[in-house]
Structure formats: structure tokens, C-alpha cells
Design a protein around this motif. Structure first.
Motif, PDB file in Angstrom:
ATOM      1  N   THR A  67       0.892  -0.942   0.049  1.00 39.45           N
ATOM      2  CA  THR A  67       0.057   0.128  -0.017  1.00 39.45           C
ATOM      3  C   THR A  67       0.975   1.354  -0.099  1.00 39.45           C
ATOM      4  O   THR A  67       2.015   1.214   0.610  1.00 39.45           O
ATOM      5  CB  THR A  67      -0.936   0.012   1.247  1.00 39.45           C
ATOM      6  OG1 THR A  67      -1.786  -1.146   1.309  1.00 39.45           O
ATOM      7  CG2 THR A  67      -1.817   1.296   1.264  1.00 39.45           C
ATOM      8  N   ALA A 104       0.969   5.646  -0.029  1.00 36.17           N
ATOM      9  CA  ALA A 104       0.123   6.645   0.100  1.00 36.17           C
ATOM     10  C   ALA A 104       0.026   7.838  -0.957  1.00 36.17           C
ATOM     11  O   ALA A 104      -0.440   9.024  -0.753  1.00 36.17           O
ATOM     12  CB  ALA A 104       0.562   7.433   1.327  1.00 36.17           C
ATOM     13  N   ASN A 110      -0.998  10.410  -3.322  1.00 37.38           N
ATOM     14  CA  ASN A 110      -2.513  10.911  -3.538  1.00 37.38           C
ATOM     15  C   ASN A 110      -2.573  11.790  -4.752  1.00 37.38           C
ATOM     16  O   ASN A 110      -3.665  12.681  -4.779  1.00 37.38           O
ATOM     17  CB  ASN A 110      -2.760  11.437  -2.269  1.00 37.38           C
ATOM     18  CG  ASN A 110      -1.927  12.445  -1.850  1.00 37.38           C
ATOM     19  OD1 ASN A 110      -0.967  12.924  -2.320  1.00 37.38           O
ATOM     20  ND2 ASN A 110      -1.994  12.779  -0.563  1.00 37.38           N
ATOM     21  N   ARG A 111      -1.372  11.840  -5.508  1.00 40.74           N
ATOM     22  CA  ARG A 111      -1.812  12.925  -6.648  1.00 40.74           C
ATOM     23  C   ARG A 111      -1.187  12.002  -7.886  1.00 40.74           C
ATOM     24  O   ARG A 111      -0.280  11.255  -7.771  1.00 40.74           O
ATOM     25  CB  ARG A 111      -0.947  14.149  -6.658  1.00 40.74           C
ATOM     26  CG  ARG A 111      -1.808  14.919  -5.497  1.00 40.74           C
ATOM     27  CD  ARG A 111      -0.763  16.169  -5.393  1.00 40.74           C
ATOM     28  NE  ARG A 111      -0.667  17.090  -6.467  1.00 40.74           N
ATOM     29  CZ  ARG A 111      -0.778  18.158  -6.632  1.00 40.74           C
ATOM     30  NH1 ARG A 111      -1.370  18.753  -5.634  1.00 40.74           N
ATOM     31  NH2 ARG A 111      -0.615  18.937  -7.889  1.00 40.74           N
ATOM     32  N   PRO A 136      -4.623   3.585  -2.451  1.00 38.59           N
ATOM     33  CA  PRO A 136      -6.160   3.513  -2.073  1.00 38.59           C
ATOM     34  C   PRO A 136      -6.371   5.080  -1.883  1.00 38.59           C
ATOM     35  O   PRO A 136      -7.533   5.512  -1.894  1.00 38.59           O
ATOM     36  CB  PRO A 136      -6.147   3.134  -0.276  1.00 38.59           C
ATOM     37  CG  PRO A 136      -4.716   2.856  -0.115  1.00 38.59           C
ATOM     38  CD  PRO A 136      -3.767   3.109  -1.314  1.00 38.59           C
ATOM     39  N   GLN A 137      -5.526   6.061  -2.111  1.00 32.79           N
ATOM     40  CA  GLN A 137      -5.918   7.609  -1.976  1.00 32.79           C
ATOM     41  C   GLN A 137      -5.536   8.305  -3.391  1.00 32.79           C
ATOM     42  O   GLN A 137      -5.512   9.622  -3.584  1.00 32.79           O
ATOM     43  CB  GLN A 137      -4.871   8.140  -0.892  1.00 32.79           C
ATOM     44  CG  GLN A 137      -4.992   7.598   0.575  1.00 32.79           C
ATOM     45  CD  GLN A 137      -4.140   8.410   1.349  1.00 32.79           C
ATOM     46  OE1 GLN A 137      -4.017   9.560   1.770  1.00 32.79           O
ATOM     47  NE2 GLN A 137      -3.122   7.562   1.977  1.00 32.79           N
ATOM     48  N   LEU A 138      -5.861   7.633  -4.500  1.00 33.23           N
ATOM     49  CA  LEU A 138      -5.716   8.225  -5.725  1.00 33.23           C
ATOM     50  C   LEU A 138      -6.917   7.867  -6.335  1.00 33.23           C
ATOM     51  O   LEU A 138      -6.662   6.853  -7.401  1.00 33.23           O
ATOM     52  CB  LEU A 138      -4.415   7.587  -6.491  1.00 33.23           C
ATOM     53  CG  LEU A 138      -3.889   8.479  -7.500  1.00 33.23           C
ATOM     54  CD1 LEU A 138      -3.789   9.746  -7.490  1.00 33.23           C
ATOM     55  CD2 LEU A 138      -2.700   7.693  -8.546  1.00 33.23           C
ATOM     56  N   GLY A 182     -12.155   4.939  -6.065  1.00 36.49           N
ATOM     57  CA  GLY A 182     -11.366   5.964  -5.795  1.00 36.49           C
ATOM     58  C   GLY A 182      -9.877   5.297  -5.235  1.00 36.49           C
ATOM     59  O   GLY A 182      -9.027   5.998  -5.165  1.00 36.49           O
ATOM     60  N   GLU A 183      -9.903   3.941  -5.468  1.00 36.07           N
ATOM     61  CA  GLU A 183      -8.457   3.225  -5.612  1.00 36.07           C
ATOM     62  C   GLU A 183      -8.001   3.157  -6.798  1.00 36.07           C
ATOM     63  O   GLU A 183      -8.827   2.732  -7.767  1.00 36.07           O
ATOM     64  CB  GLU A 183      -8.628   2.077  -4.547  1.00 36.07           C
ATOM     65  CG  GLU A 183      -9.027   2.095  -3.153  1.00 36.07           C
ATOM     66  CD  GLU A 183      -8.688   0.473  -2.683  1.00 36.07           C
ATOM     67  OE1 GLU A 183      -7.389   0.523  -2.550  1.00 36.07           O
ATOM     68  OE2 GLU A 183      -9.455   0.093  -1.895  1.00 36.07           O
TER      69      GLU A 183
END
Ligand SMILES: O=C(O)CCC(=O)C(=O)O
Ligand SMILES: [Fe+2]
Length: 291
Positions: free
Chosen positions: A4, A6, A8-9, A35-37, A238-239
Motif C-alpha cells: 500500500t 500513500a 495521492n496525486r 487507496p488515496q488516488l 477511488g482506489e
């Protein structure tokens, strides 16, 4: 293995581990989960989130960034243009992402197809060989890769909170020992003819032939499908996730609305080419396979 991140962009920012570690995870058969992209649809584009945008008989909309060509869309010019903008943005953003995440591959990745998959997978009727709910490694009958890797980026864009349910199976070397070692490839003349008759888009090498036979053998083996150790993963909307699908055994069981981008990478452009399916199969069979 699931890793995983992090990030996110789409420019790769938010990373907490270095590029060499990420690349080693990927090449070692890992699935990199972000998970944050999410991939954002604007208000107008939300109208695209229906299987009604598919031409009859199609399960995907496909886009070729190099030729700027869109295929499989049912709808008027306004809808085509909306789809074009959305899918092209995914192609560009996923390209920027892999360049940022895997700087070792810069200048070596070639864009393949982009797809938008608005149809539900579960319950879909397909021939066994086309059934992606069965564990498989990716190999395509009409599209030989001649040893290049298949790197793919996926994003769940489901608007109703529904996950995409995957399973991942055993490492490539284990799959290859089970299947890829035993086959006799089709004679070169036959593979040459397939190219001349345009059954394949380019020459199907021995490597492509063995990968395709492995893909088919896995899908056509119900005992294997049932008994092999596999890990369930539920990707939430969203993942985003990134994986070499030619070496990581995978199956997609359920879900609707997915974005996907394929990249080709020469095996020798890897940090560790020995981990490519090409080199693994060559080692197991004791002969070069790009003939
Ligand atoms: O649609 C999916 O979730 C993945 C299907 C699959 O096996 C693939 O794209 O290689
Ligand atoms: Fe696949």
C-alpha cells in the motif's frame, strides 16, 4: 504481495518510500495499491457512468493515445467528445504516474490501450478463454509482445460505492513450473503465417506462444482454479492499483466501472530483468524464446 502506498496525486506526490523500493516491489510480483488516488469525473462526465455508452456487443471502450483514436462508444458527437476527453485524461495521468513512480523506466515505457469498463463483470457470459473471472496471467492472441512486459494501471470509478473484487494467485515462477515448461510451441512457419494472414498484429514468438498456452491452460483447469492458493482483494471506489499483469496471476470477480491503462516495457529495461517472465521461462526451458 500487496503493497500500500500513500501517493495521492497523479504526479506521484505523497510517496513515503523511494523509487527503487517501489520498483523492486513491482518487479518482484507485487501489486501496488494506492487507496488515496481517485480518478475524478467532472459533473458533465458523470453522464458516462452507464453501460448504455457501450456499442452493442462491446464490454469496453478503448482508446489509443498514440493515434488519438477512440472506439466502442455508442452515442452522439457530444457524448463521444465527453468520453474522449475523460479517457484521454486518464491515459495522460496514468502515464505521468508511472513515470513519476518508476523513474528507472523513463523513456522506455510505451503507451498501450486505455480502457473504460462500464459493464458489470459478475454473471457476464463469455467463453472460458475470455473469462477473466478465472485466474490467469495476461497474454493476448492477436497482440504478441515479443518479451515486453505488460504494466497496467487500474482505477475503480464506481459511483455507487461498489468495490472491484479481485483475486491474485501464485508467483509466476510457480505458474511457469506448473504449465509453461511442458508445452511444445507451434512451428515457426505456422506463427509466421498467422502474421501474414493478420491473425496476429505482429510475429508471435515462442515466448508469446508459451504465454498464451499458459494463460489458456490456467483458465481451462477447473481443479487449479478451485484449489490454488489465492488472495481476495476488494478495491474500493477511488482506489488505483498497479501491477505487471503478465506475471501476476489475477482474476476479476465482480465490479462495474473501471479505468485501465496498459504500458509495454522491454524486459531489459527492468531493474532486474531476471524477474521477467521471458527470462524465467528461458531459464526453466534452457533456451532463448524470442525466435
Ligand atoms: O476488469 C478487471 O478488473 C480486470 C480484468 C483482467 O483480467 C485484465 O484486465 O487483465
Ligand atoms: Fe487479465
Amino acid at each position: 504481495m500487496l503493497y500500500t502506498h500513500a501517493i495521492n496525486r497523479w504526479d506521484g506526490s505523497g510517496a513515503t518510500v523511494d523509487a527503487a523500493t517501489r520498483t523492486a516491489q513491482l518487479e518482484g510480483g507485487g501489486l501496488l495499491r494506492l487507496p488515496q488516488l481517485p480518478f475524478a469525473f467532472n459533473d458533465a462526465e458523470r453522464a458516462l457512468l452507464t453501460p448504455a455508452v457501450l456499442e452493442p456487443g462491446k464490454k469496453n471502450i478503448s482508446y489509443d493515445l498514440a493515434r488519438d483514436r477512440l472506439a466502442g462508444v455508442a452515442g452522439d458527437a457530444a457524448l463521444q467528445s465527453l468520453m474522449h476527453g475523460m479517457i484521454r485524461r486518464y491515459a495522460q495521468q496514468s502515464g505521468a504516474l508511472v513515470e513519476a513512480m518508476f523513474p528507472h523506466y523513463r523513456g522506455q515505457l510505451r503507451d498501450g490501450r486505455t480502457s473504460f469498463r462500464p459493464a458489470e463483470i459478475e454473471g457476464r457470459v463469455t467463453s472460458p478463454k475470455k473469462d477473466d473471472t478465472r485466474l490467469h496471467i495476461d497474454a493476448f492472441p492477436a497482440t504478441p509482445v515479443q518479451g515486453q512486459r505488460l504494466l497496467r494501471v487500474f482505477t475503480n470509478v464506481n459511483p455507487n460505492g461498489r468495490p472491484r473484487h479481485w483475486r491474485t494467485g501464485e508467483p509466476f515462477e510457480t505458474v511457469a513450473k506448473r504449465y509453461g515448461r511442458q508445452f511444445d510451441p507451434a512451428p515457426a512457419l505456422q506463427r509466421k503465417l498467422m502474421q501474414m494472414l493478420k491473425i496476429t498484429k505482429s510475429y508471435r514468438t515462442v515466448y508469446d506462444d508459451l504465454m498464451l498456452r499458459t494463460h489458456d491452460a490456467m483458465k481451462l483447469d477447473p481443479v487449479y482454479q478451485k484449489s490454488v492458493a489465492a488472495e481476495h482483494i476488494h478495491f474500493a471506489p477511488g482506489e488505483t492499483w498497479i501491477v505487471f499483469t503478465d506475471s501476476v496471476s489475477h482474476a476479476a470477480h465482480s465490479g462495474q466501472f473501471l479505468m485501465e491503462q496498459t504500458f509495454y516495457l522491454p524486459a531489459d529495461a527492468m531493474l532486474d530483468p531476471a524477474q521477467s517472465p521471458l527470462r524465467i521461462l528461458e531459464r526453466l526451458r534452457g533456451q532463448p524464446l524470442l525466435n
